[in-house]
Design a protein around this motif. Structure first.
Motif, PDB file in Angstrom:
ATOM      1  N   TYR A 160      33.256  26.545  25.774  1.00  9.52           N
ATOM      2  CA  TYR A 160      33.741  25.967  24.519  1.00  9.52           C
ATOM      3  C   TYR A 160      32.737  26.210  23.396  1.00  9.52           C
ATOM      4  O   TYR A 160      33.097  26.695  22.317  1.00  9.52           O
ATOM      5  CB  TYR A 160      33.989  24.466  24.696  1.00  9.52           C
ATOM      6  CG  TYR A 160      34.528  23.795  23.458  1.00  9.52           C
ATOM      7  CD1 TYR A 160      35.897  23.617  23.297  1.00  9.52           C
ATOM      8  CD2 TYR A 160      33.679  23.344  22.454  1.00  9.52           C
ATOM      9  CE1 TYR A 160      36.411  23.006  22.159  1.00  9.52           C
ATOM     10  CE2 TYR A 160      34.177  22.742  21.305  1.00  9.52           C
ATOM     11  CZ  TYR A 160      35.543  22.578  21.166  1.00  9.52           C
ATOM     12  OH  TYR A 160      36.040  21.986  20.040  1.00  9.52           O
TER      13      TYR A 160
ATOM     14  N   ARG B 156      29.171  19.583  22.569  1.00  6.45           N
ATOM     15  CA  ARG B 156      30.623  19.597  22.403  1.00  6.45           C
ATOM     16  C   ARG B 156      31.140  18.226  21.973  1.00  6.45           C
ATOM     17  O   ARG B 156      32.031  18.138  21.116  1.00  6.45           O
ATOM     18  CB  ARG B 156      31.283  20.022  23.712  1.00  6.45           C
ATOM     19  CG  ARG B 156      32.802  20.013  23.661  1.00  6.45           C
ATOM     20  CD  ARG B 156      33.401  20.494  24.963  1.00  6.45           C
ATOM     21  NE  ARG B 156      34.850  20.505  24.928  1.00  6.45           N
ATOM     22  CZ  ARG B 156      35.614  21.004  25.885  1.00  6.45           C
ATOM     23  NH1 ARG B 156      35.062  21.540  26.969  1.00  6.45           N
ATOM     24  NH2 ARG B 156      36.923  20.975  25.771  1.00  6.45           N
TER      25      ARG B 156
ATOM     26  N   GLU C 198      33.549  18.431  18.779  1.00  4.88           N
ATOM     27  CA  GLU C 198      34.977  18.668  18.998  1.00  4.88           C
ATOM     28  C   GLU C 198      35.900  17.683  18.286  1.00  4.88           C
ATOM     29  O   GLU C 198      36.776  18.093  17.505  1.00  4.88           O
ATOM     30  CB  GLU C 198      35.290  18.677  20.497  1.00  4.88           C
ATOM     31  CG  GLU C 198      36.730  19.037  20.808  1.00  4.88           C
ATOM     32  CD  GLU C 198      36.978  19.186  22.298  1.00  4.88           C
ATOM     33  OE1 GLU C 198      37.990  19.806  22.656  1.00  4.88           O
ATOM     34  OE2 GLU C 198      36.168  18.682  23.118  1.00  4.88           O
TER      35      GLU C 198
END
Length: 197
Positions: free
Chosen positions: A58, A143, A147
């Motif tokens: 990611y 993340r 995110e």
């Protein structure tokens, strides 16, 4: 010079300006549509797909996207949409039917632009500054900070850009009608057909 000749000359000389204004309005609509489509693709496809990836993938893919998207085509479209919409708003100030729609589009796109510059881009920069996470735990932490806020604000700017696109499309429709019927409406400046003054 008779009144009819003067009116005809005024209309003909204004035709170039009117055509130019129409071209700018079309260009603004296309540019805003491209940016709205890009943000929509992130909201509906790219981010949901990335959400299925593990943390390190990611982070790596998002960093790659953020690097690649800084290209002349995107920057020209992103900035051009704002400039073209502002110019279209300026040119429409004498056209009461479409003016409100263009100015509303400018506000909506301006908010999306501001949101991108003050929220999404700083999040992208923070992600780039972190570098490659050394461990899976580091990637998960990076993340987690990135995110949710990025995805949420991307949805907001997608809605704003889509709203701006709809407003410009409405302005373009009204502009087209004004071009066919004249600014005074379907009956023209002299009143209904058959009337005289």
């Amino acid at each position: 010079m008779t009144a009819d000749t003067e009116n005809r000359t005024t209309t003909e000389s204004g035709g170039g300006r009117s055509g130019s204004a129409g071209g700018v309005l079309v260009a603004a609509t296309v540019a805003v549509g491209l940016i709205a489509g890009l943000f929509y693709a992130f909201a509906c496809g790219i981010m949901p797909a990335l959400a299925r990836s593990d943390d390190r993938v990611y982070v790596e893919v998002m960093r790659n996207i953020n690097e690649v998207i800084q290209n002349p085509v995107f920057l020209l479209t992103f900035l051009g949409a704002l400039v073209l919409t502002a110019v279209a708003a300026w040119q429409s100030r004498g056209s009461p039917r479409s003016r409100v729609w263009v100015f509303a589009a400018l506000v909506a796109y301006g908010l999306a632009f501001l949101l991108t510059v003050t929220v999404n881009i700083p999040l992208n920069n923070d992600l780039a500054d972190v570098g490659n996470p050394a461990t899976t735990a580091d990637a998960a932490a990076v993340r987690e900070e990135f995110e949710d806020p990025w995805v949420a604000w991307n949805v907001v700017r997608t809605v704003l850009c889509t709203l701006a696109l709809g407003l410009l499309a409405r302005a373009l429709t009204l502009y087209g009608r004004d071009g066919r019927h004249g600014r005074s409406g379907p009956s023209g400046p002299s009143g209904p057909p058959g009337s005289s003054r």
